[in-house]
Design a protein around this motif. Structure first.
Motif, PDB file in Angstrom:
ATOM      1  N   LEU A 287       0.825  -1.211   0.000  1.00 15.19           N
ATOM      2  CA  LEU A 287       0.000   0.000   0.000  1.00 15.19           C
ATOM      3  C   LEU A 287       0.861   1.263   0.000  1.00 15.19           C
ATOM      4  O   LEU A 287       0.544   2.238  -0.688  1.00 15.19           O
ATOM      5  CB  LEU A 287      -0.940  -0.002   1.205  1.00 15.19           C
ATOM      6  CG  LEU A 287      -2.080  -1.011   1.144  1.00 15.19           C
ATOM      7  CD1 LEU A 287      -2.859  -0.999   2.462  1.00 15.19           C
ATOM      8  CD2 LEU A 287      -3.006  -0.711  -0.008  1.00 15.19           C
ATOM      9  N   LEU A 288       1.938   1.250   0.742  1.00 13.11           N
ATOM     10  CA  LEU A 288       2.827   2.407   0.796  1.00 13.11           C
ATOM     11  C   LEU A 288       3.523   2.627  -0.549  1.00 13.11           C
ATOM     12  O   LEU A 288       3.625   3.763  -1.023  1.00 13.11           O
ATOM     13  CB  LEU A 288       3.860   2.214   1.907  1.00 13.11           C
ATOM     14  CG  LEU A 288       4.591   3.441   2.390  1.00 13.11           C
ATOM     15  CD1 LEU A 288       3.606   4.468   2.917  1.00 13.11           C
ATOM     16  CD2 LEU A 288       5.583   3.070   3.468  1.00 13.11           C
ATOM     17  N   ALA A 289       3.961   1.554  -1.182  1.00 15.29           N
ATOM     18  CA  ALA A 289       4.599   1.672  -2.498  1.00 15.29           C
ATOM     19  C   ALA A 289       3.605   2.204  -3.528  1.00 15.29           C
ATOM     20  O   ALA A 289       3.955   3.047  -4.368  1.00 15.29           O
ATOM     21  CB  ALA A 289       5.144   0.318  -2.939  1.00 15.29           C
ATOM     22  N   THR A 290       2.376   1.739  -3.477  1.00 17.45           N
ATOM     23  CA  THR A 290       1.336   2.223  -4.383  1.00 17.45           C
ATOM     24  C   THR A 290       1.065   3.707  -4.148  1.00 17.45           C
ATOM     25  O   THR A 290       0.932   4.482  -5.099  1.00 17.45           O
ATOM     26  CB  THR A 290       0.049   1.405  -4.204  1.00 17.45           C
ATOM     27  OG1 THR A 290       0.342   0.028  -4.428  1.00 17.45           O
ATOM     28  CG2 THR A 290      -1.035   1.862  -5.153  1.00 17.45           C
ATOM     29  N   ALA A 291       0.978   4.100  -2.893  1.00 20.33           N
ATOM     30  CA  ALA A 291       0.714   5.509  -2.565  1.00 20.33           C
ATOM     31  C   ALA A 291       1.837   6.411  -3.081  1.00 20.33           C
ATOM     32  O   ALA A 291       1.578   7.496  -3.603  1.00 20.33           O
ATOM     33  CB  ALA A 291       0.553   5.676  -1.059  1.00 20.33           C
ATOM     34  N   PHE A 292       3.083   5.967  -2.953  1.00 25.75           N
ATOM     35  CA  PHE A 292       4.201   6.775  -3.443  1.00 25.75           C
ATOM     36  C   PHE A 292       4.186   6.899  -4.959  1.00 25.75           C
ATOM     37  O   PHE A 292       4.568   7.928  -5.505  1.00 25.75           O
ATOM     38  CB  PHE A 292       5.540   6.194  -2.989  1.00 25.75           C
ATOM     39  CG  PHE A 292       5.926   6.586  -1.594  1.00 25.75           C
ATOM     40  CD1 PHE A 292       5.965   7.913  -1.212  1.00 25.75           C
ATOM     41  CD2 PHE A 292       6.253   5.627  -0.661  1.00 25.75           C
ATOM     42  CE1 PHE A 292       6.308   8.284   0.067  1.00 25.75           C
ATOM     43  CE2 PHE A 292       6.610   5.984   0.628  1.00 25.75           C
ATOM     44  CZ  PHE A 292       6.633   7.310   0.993  1.00 25.75           C
ATOM     45  N   LYS A 293       3.738   5.870  -5.662  1.00 28.92           N
ATOM     46  CA  LYS A 293       3.716   5.928  -7.124  1.00 28.92           C
ATOM     47  C   LYS A 293       2.596   6.819  -7.644  1.00 28.92           C
ATOM     48  O   LYS A 293       2.766   7.491  -8.655  1.00 28.92           O
ATOM     49  CB  LYS A 293       3.575   4.526  -7.705  1.00 28.92           C
ATOM     50  CG  LYS A 293       4.847   3.727  -7.590  1.00 28.92           C
ATOM     51  CD  LYS A 293       4.728   2.413  -8.291  1.00 28.92           C
ATOM     52  CE  LYS A 293       6.042   1.649  -8.172  1.00 28.92           C
ATOM     53  NZ  LYS A 293       6.058   0.469  -9.012  1.00 28.92           N
ATOM     54  N   ILE A 294       1.437   6.826  -6.995  1.00 30.14           N
ATOM     55  CA  ILE A 294       0.326   7.632  -7.509  1.00 30.14           C
ATOM     56  C   ILE A 294       0.301   9.048  -6.937  1.00 30.14           C
ATOM     57  O   ILE A 294      -0.510   9.872  -7.353  1.00 30.14           O
ATOM     58  CB  ILE A 294      -1.039   6.947  -7.277  1.00 30.14           C
ATOM     59  CG1 ILE A 294      -1.364   6.836  -5.798  1.00 30.14           C
ATOM     60  CG2 ILE A 294      -1.083   5.605  -7.962  1.00 30.14           C
ATOM     61  CD1 ILE A 294      -2.758   6.340  -5.529  1.00 30.14           C
ATOM     62  N   TYR A 295       1.217   9.356  -6.043  1.00 32.78           N
ATOM     63  CA  TYR A 295       1.265  10.683  -5.441  1.00 32.78           C
ATOM     64  C   TYR A 295       1.593  11.757  -6.477  1.00 32.78           C
ATOM     65  O   TYR A 295       0.948  12.802  -6.534  1.00 32.78           O
ATOM     66  CB  TYR A 295       2.296  10.696  -4.305  1.00 32.78           C
ATOM     67  CG  TYR A 295       2.591  12.057  -3.743  1.00 32.78           C
ATOM     68  CD1 TYR A 295       1.677  12.689  -2.907  1.00 32.78           C
ATOM     69  CD2 TYR A 295       3.764  12.737  -4.061  1.00 32.78           C
ATOM     70  CE1 TYR A 295       1.927  13.938  -2.388  1.00 32.78           C
ATOM     71  CE2 TYR A 295       4.023  13.981  -3.552  1.00 32.78           C
ATOM     72  CZ  TYR A 295       3.109  14.569  -2.720  1.00 32.78           C
ATOM     73  OH  TYR A 295       3.357  15.812  -2.213  1.00 32.78           O
ATOM     74  N   GLN A 296       2.594  11.504  -7.331  1.00 31.87           N
ATOM     75  CA  GLN A 296       3.045  12.513  -8.280  1.00 31.87           C
ATOM     76  C   GLN A 296       1.982  12.911  -9.306  1.00 31.87           C
ATOM     77  O   GLN A 296       1.796  14.100  -9.555  1.00 31.87           O
ATOM     78  CB  GLN A 296       4.325  12.039  -8.985  1.00 31.87           C
ATOM     79  CG  GLN A 296       5.018  13.129  -9.763  1.00 31.87           C
ATOM     80  CD  GLN A 296       5.480  14.283  -8.890  1.00 31.87           C
ATOM     81  OE1 GLN A 296       5.995  14.062  -7.804  1.00 31.87           O
ATOM     82  NE2 GLN A 296       5.283  15.495  -9.352  1.00 31.87           N
ATOM     83  N   PRO A 297       1.250  11.974  -9.911  1.00 35.99           N
ATOM     84  CA  PRO A 297       0.190  12.414 -10.838  1.00 35.99           C
ATOM     85  C   PRO A 297      -0.883  13.267 -10.168  1.00 35.99           C
ATOM     86  O   PRO A 297      -1.396  14.216 -10.768  1.00 35.99           O
ATOM     87  CB  PRO A 297      -0.399  11.104 -11.360  1.00 35.99           C
ATOM     88  CG  PRO A 297       0.691  10.122 -11.216  1.00 35.99           C
ATOM     89  CD  PRO A 297       1.446  10.532  -9.996  1.00 35.99           C
ATOM     90  N   TYR A 298      -1.229  12.958  -8.922  1.00 38.68           N
ATOM     91  CA  TYR A 298      -2.220  13.774  -8.221  1.00 38.68           C
ATOM     92  C   TYR A 298      -1.666  15.167  -7.922  1.00 38.68           C
ATOM     93  O   TYR A 298      -2.375  16.168  -8.036  1.00 38.68           O
ATOM     94  CB  TYR A 298      -2.681  13.095  -6.927  1.00 38.68           C
ATOM     95  CG  TYR A 298      -3.766  12.089  -7.148  1.00 38.68           C
ATOM     96  CD1 TYR A 298      -5.062  12.488  -7.437  1.00 38.68           C
ATOM     97  CD2 TYR A 298      -3.499  10.723  -7.097  1.00 38.68           C
ATOM     98  CE1 TYR A 298      -6.072  11.575  -7.663  1.00 38.68           C
ATOM     99  CE2 TYR A 298      -4.500   9.796  -7.317  1.00 38.68           C
ATOM    100  CZ  TYR A 298      -5.783  10.227  -7.600  1.00 38.68           C
ATOM    101  OH  TYR A 298      -6.767   9.316  -7.822  1.00 38.68           O
ATOM    102  N   LEU A 299      -0.407  15.240  -7.563  1.00 40.87           N
ATOM    103  CA  LEU A 299       0.211  16.536  -7.302  1.00 40.87           C
ATOM    104  C   LEU A 299       0.271  17.365  -8.584  1.00 40.87           C
ATOM    105  O   LEU A 299      -0.020  18.564  -8.574  1.00 40.87           O
ATOM    106  CB  LEU A 299       1.614  16.339  -6.724  1.00 40.87           C
ATOM    107  CG  LEU A 299       2.347  17.587  -6.274  1.00 40.87           C
ATOM    108  CD1 LEU A 299       1.607  18.243  -5.112  1.00 40.87           C
ATOM    109  CD2 LEU A 299       3.762  17.242  -5.859  1.00 40.87           C
ATOM    110  N   ASN A 300       0.630  16.724  -9.704  1.00 45.21           N
ATOM    111  CA  ASN A 300       0.643  17.425 -10.988  1.00 45.21           C
ATOM    112  C   ASN A 300      -0.747  17.912 -11.369  1.00 45.21           C
ATOM    113  O   ASN A 300      -0.905  19.024 -11.879  1.00 45.21           O
ATOM    114  CB  ASN A 300       1.189  16.514 -12.087  1.00 45.21           C
ATOM    115  CG  ASN A 300       2.667  16.252 -11.935  1.00 45.21           C
ATOM    116  OD1 ASN A 300       3.368  16.934 -11.185  1.00 45.21           O
ATOM    117  ND2 ASN A 300       3.153  15.257 -12.641  1.00 45.21           N
ATOM    118  N   HIS A 301      -1.765  17.085 -11.123  1.00 42.78           N
ATOM    119  CA  HIS A 301      -3.132  17.492 -11.454  1.00 42.78           C
ATOM    120  C   HIS A 301      -3.567  18.688 -10.613  1.00 42.78           C
ATOM    121  O   HIS A 301      -4.256  19.587 -11.119  1.00 42.78           O
ATOM    122  CB  HIS A 301      -4.107  16.330 -11.271  1.00 42.78           C
ATOM    123  CG  HIS A 301      -5.513  16.699 -11.572  1.00 42.78           C
ATOM    124  ND1 HIS A 301      -5.958  16.978 -12.853  1.00 42.78           N
ATOM    125  CD2 HIS A 301      -6.588  16.885 -10.763  1.00 42.78           C
ATOM    126  CE1 HIS A 301      -7.223  17.298 -12.812  1.00 42.78           C
ATOM    127  NE2 HIS A 301      -7.636  17.258 -11.555  1.00 42.78           N
TER     128      HIS A 301
END
Length: 122
Positions: free
Chosen positions: A23-37
């Motif tokens: 779950l932590l690895a998944t959260a780190f990977k999807i964090y950047q697209p949300y920040l860019n959005h």
């Protein structure tokens, strides 16, 4: 008589740690697209509230949006991700795109973003 010990076994703790790590690895990977959005969304919202910007022609507005995104080190995934239409004095901004992220082995995550804004041309 011996009391039976209660608590988590090694294997149950290992499973919990593996799940938490995934779950932590998944959260780190999807964090950047949300920040860019959030950055893209903020730029477009600022443009819709800037009356001087809204007076300009659509290609100039698009170029100014791209400049602001470049300053923030963010790019739209595709050119057609943002559609700007002037409908009788009402500028309509339709932001719609998706980001595909490789997660593990052959598993990908797809994140879809869809925003709609309107602004009255002064």
């Amino acid at each position: 008589m011996y009391k039976q010990e209660k608590g988590a076994s090694f294997f149950s703790m290992l499973i919990v740690l593996m799940m938490a790590g995934t779950l932590l690895a998944t959260a780190f990977k999807i964090y950047q697209p949300y920040l860019n959005h959030l950055t893209i969304k903020s730029v477009i919202e600022n443009v819709t509230q800037d009356y001087d910007e809204l007076r300009k022609p659509i290609p100039t507005i698009r170029a100014d949006i791209n400049k602001r995104l470049y300053i923030n080190q963010v790019n739209l995934p595709t050119q057609d991700a943002l559609v700007i239409v002037n409908d009788k004095g009402l500028l309509k901004f339709n932001l719609k795109y998706e980001v595909r992220l490789p997660m593990f082995f052959n598993v990908d995550a797809v994140i879809k973003f869809s925003e709609y804004y309107e602004a009255v041309v002064p």
